[in-house]
Design an enzyme around this catalytic site. Sequence first.
Site, PDB file in Angstrom:
ATOM      1  N   LYS A  32       0.953  -1.178   0.041  1.00 15.08           N
ATOM      2  CA  LYS A  32       0.075   0.124  -0.010  1.00 15.08           C
ATOM      3  C   LYS A  32       0.765   1.189   0.035  1.00 15.08           C
ATOM      4  CE  LYS A  32      -2.029   1.725   3.832  1.00 15.08           C
ATOM      5  NZ  LYS A  32      -1.936   3.171   3.797  1.00 15.08           N
ATOM      6  N   ASP A  59      -3.432   4.202  -1.570  1.00 17.25           N
ATOM      7  CA  ASP A  59      -4.559   4.717  -0.986  1.00 17.25           C
ATOM      8  C   ASP A  59      -4.372   6.155  -0.811  1.00 17.25           C
ATOM      9  OD1 ASP A  59      -6.018   4.645   1.359  1.00 17.25           O
ATOM     10  OD2 ASP A  59      -4.443   4.404   2.719  1.00 17.25           O
ATOM     11  N   ASP A  64     -13.975  14.667  -3.569  1.00 21.39           N
ATOM     12  CA  ASP A  64     -14.042  16.047  -4.358  1.00 21.39           C
ATOM     13  C   ASP A  64     -15.329  15.862  -5.000  1.00 21.39           C
ATOM     14  OD1 ASP A  64     -13.481  18.779  -5.384  1.00 21.39           O
ATOM     15  OD2 ASP A  64     -11.403  18.282  -4.657  1.00 21.39           O
ATOM     16  N   THR A 113     -10.399   3.618  10.524  1.00 21.10           N
ATOM     17  CA  THR A 113     -10.290   2.721  11.770  1.00 21.10           C
ATOM     18  C   THR A 113      -9.715   3.469  12.830  1.00 21.10           C
ATOM     19  OG1 THR A 113      -8.365   1.845  10.912  1.00 21.10           O
ATOM     20  CG2 THR A 113     -10.183   0.564  10.531  1.00 21.10           C
TER      21      THR A 113
END
Length: 226
Positions: A32, A59, A64, A113
């Site tokens: 990632k 990521d 927008d 998270t």
Amino acid sequence: MGKDVIIACDFSNAKETLSFLEKLEDERPYLKIGMELFYAEGPAIVQLLKDRGHSIFLDLKLHDIPNTVGRAMKLLDGLDVDMCNVHAAGAKAMMQAAAKNFRGTLLGVTQLTSTSEEVMREEILIDRPLEDVVREYGRNCRAAGLSGVVCSPLEAAIIHKACGSDFLTVTPGIRLAGDAAGDQKRITTPKQAKEFGSDYIVVGRSITVADNPLEAYRKCREEFIG
């Protein structure tokens, strides 16, 4: 798609990233690339890691107006990344614009998270149970043509029940037993994430700052995949 462990490369530059990857020897894990590394190195870091044989989850959590997100996603699609994401809070029109311009696996971010239900209610001002919010975001993502969501492992089963077993759950907030939670609130171990039904887990500090990153990575895979 099978289950996999994605390593969060939350490093400041390419040099730090490559130094870390050397510790993994011949392994070529799914990686990632987040905002910090991408903003520091730009598209070149994607190409560098793709050339080394890694699948890439970019990521950037786009959020927008639909036209801006659609055009930006078209540019990101040209990088040949395997997975990318937008904020589900951007609503269906925005997500549809993104999906129209991206050929890889596109995900909607439900609730971070690091966000607790208390914070969601008092600061984000969504006065509903967190599980309900995640479920409805998941349904919106599916309706907009996305492949899945980013959510806590604690909510993976909720998403699969609401959106189908083929709708992907990519779950950060993973810690090996005994590791510090850091800034995460809704966390599990890889084994627990497997039990909850996560399709992918994203693991950062439990691997990247471990004394033996290779051993930690393999332990995560063993717990999550078997």
